[in-house]
Write an enzyme that holds these catalytic residues in place. Structure first.
Site, PDB file in Angstrom:
ATOM      1  N   HIS A 104       0.839  -1.200   0.000  1.00  0.00           N
ATOM      2  CA  HIS A 104       0.000   0.000   0.000  1.00  0.00           C
ATOM      3  C   HIS A 104       0.867   1.240   0.000  1.00  0.00           C
ATOM      4  O   HIS A 104       1.998   1.218   0.493  1.00  0.00           O
ATOM      5  CB  HIS A 104      -0.940   0.011   1.212  1.00  0.00           C
ATOM      6  CG  HIS A 104      -0.220  -0.133   2.515  1.00  0.00           C
ATOM      7  ND1 HIS A 104       0.174  -1.350   3.001  1.00  0.00           N
ATOM      8  CD2 HIS A 104       0.184   0.795   3.428  1.00  0.00           C
ATOM      9  CE1 HIS A 104       0.787  -1.175   4.163  1.00  0.00           C
ATOM     10  NE2 HIS A 104       0.826   0.110   4.434  1.00  0.00           N
ATOM     11  N   HIS A 106       0.830   5.296   1.173  1.00  0.00           N
ATOM     12  CA  HIS A 106       0.187   6.320   1.990  1.00  0.00           C
ATOM     13  C   HIS A 106       0.201   7.641   1.221  1.00  0.00           C
ATOM     14  O   HIS A 106       1.254   8.044   0.707  1.00  0.00           O
ATOM     15  CB  HIS A 106       0.978   6.563   3.274  1.00  0.00           C
ATOM     16  CG  HIS A 106       1.047   5.390   4.202  1.00  0.00           C
ATOM     17  ND1 HIS A 106       0.261   5.281   5.315  1.00  0.00           N
ATOM     18  CD2 HIS A 106       1.824   4.278   4.191  1.00  0.00           C
ATOM     19  CE1 HIS A 106       0.557   4.161   5.970  1.00  0.00           C
ATOM     20  NE2 HIS A 106       1.505   3.528   5.301  1.00  0.00           N
TER      21      HIS A 106
HETATM   22  P1  5GP Z   1       1.981   0.432   7.284  1.00  0.00           P
HETATM   23  O1  5GP Z   1       2.620   0.666   8.604  1.00  0.00           O
HETATM   24  O2  5GP Z   1       1.829  -1.039   7.047  1.00  0.00           O
HETATM   25  O3  5GP Z   1       2.619   1.149   6.167  1.00  0.00           O
HETATM   26  O4  5GP Z   1       0.572   1.117   7.375  1.00  0.00           O
HETATM   27  C1  5GP Z   1      -0.610   0.504   7.685  1.00  0.00           C
HETATM   28  C2  5GP Z   1      -1.604   1.622   7.814  1.00  0.00           C
HETATM   29  O5  5GP Z   1      -2.895   1.034   7.863  1.00  0.00           O
HETATM   30  C3  5GP Z   1      -1.456   2.470   9.074  1.00  0.00           C
HETATM   31  O6  5GP Z   1      -1.333   3.825   8.693  1.00  0.00           O
HETATM   32  C4  5GP Z   1      -2.739   2.203   9.864  1.00  0.00           C
HETATM   33  O7  5GP Z   1      -3.210   3.363  10.478  1.00  0.00           O
HETATM   34  C5  5GP Z   1      -3.691   1.706   8.799  1.00  0.00           C
HETATM   35  N1  5GP Z   1      -4.657   0.729   9.245  1.00  0.00           N
HETATM   36  C6  5GP Z   1      -4.446  -0.314  10.099  1.00  0.00           C
HETATM   37  N2  5GP Z   1      -5.572  -1.047  10.233  1.00  0.00           N
HETATM   38  C7  5GP Z   1      -6.509  -0.458   9.446  1.00  0.00           C
HETATM   39  C8  5GP Z   1      -7.887  -0.758   9.171  1.00  0.00           C
HETATM   40  O8  5GP Z   1      -8.471  -1.711   9.675  1.00  0.00           O
HETATM   41  N3  5GP Z   1      -8.537   0.061   8.305  1.00  0.00           N
HETATM   42  C9  5GP Z   1      -7.927   1.134   7.717  1.00  0.00           C
HETATM   43  N4  5GP Z   1      -8.669   1.870   6.889  1.00  0.00           N
HETATM   44  N5  5GP Z   1      -6.635   1.446   7.947  1.00  0.00           N
HETATM   45  C10 5GP Z   1      -5.935   0.659   8.805  1.00  0.00           C
END
Ligand code: 5GP
Length: 140
Positions: A104, A106
């Site tokens: 993903h 951001h």
């Molecule tokens: P990563 O650290 O893997 O780059 O980011 C994961 C992102 O997913 C984080 O910014 C977190 O806030 C978001 N996130 C985690 N769980 C959920 C969820 O259940 N729904 C949504 N919409 N975002 C989530």
């Protein structure tokens, strides 16, 4: 060696409609939705439908399509949220800050004089996220 992609992750579940999200945009290739723990107002995630653990094991064609959508959606986020700038972030493996193991990107709006909230911090209000998702979708 990196672990293999496991479809039983939160974004896999969102893509399959098993858990809800505040949808901003979708097509055959990607889904974009609001981050539930936004680092700034309007923080949006763009997720390819094709599963990979992160950028390192993604197919180059998936990356190419996804980054084009990231550009379109980032412009809409900037416009709808009246942001002064946009930060794009993408983490690979836990040591780099990755917490969900489905690729993903951001899209984090930046506002003059406003410090970002912590990564994976507080949950946002559902009504606010729903409203922002609508505003961003309307700017696409
Ligand atoms: P990563 O650290 O893997 O780059 O980011 C994961 C992102 O997913 C984080 O910014 C977190 O806030 C978001 N996130 C985690 N769980 C959920 C969820 O259940 N729904 C949504 N919409 N975002 C989530």
């Amino acid at each position: 060696m990196m672990d293999a992609y496991d479809p039983d992750n939160i974004f896999g579940k969102i893509l399959r409609g098993e858990i809800p999200c505040h949808r901003v945009y979708e097509d055959d290739d990607v889904l974009a939705f609001m981050d539930v723990m936004p680092q700034s107002s309007g923080h949006t995630l763009v997720v390819p439908r094709t599963g990979s653990r992160n950028l390192l094991d993604a197919h180059p064609a998936v990356l190419a399509t996804t980054i084009e959508r990231v550009q379109d959606i980032a412009k809409a986020v900037k416009k709808a949220m009246n942001a002064d700038g946009i930060r794009i972030a993408q983490f690979n493996e836990a040591v780099a800050g990755q917490t969900v193991f489905h690729l993903h990107f951001h899209i984090i709006p930046m506002y003059e004089g406003v410090t970002l909230k912590p990564h994976s911090g507080d949950m946002a209000d559902n009504d606010v996220l729903a409203d922002q998702a609508k505003q961003i979708a309307a700017a696409l």
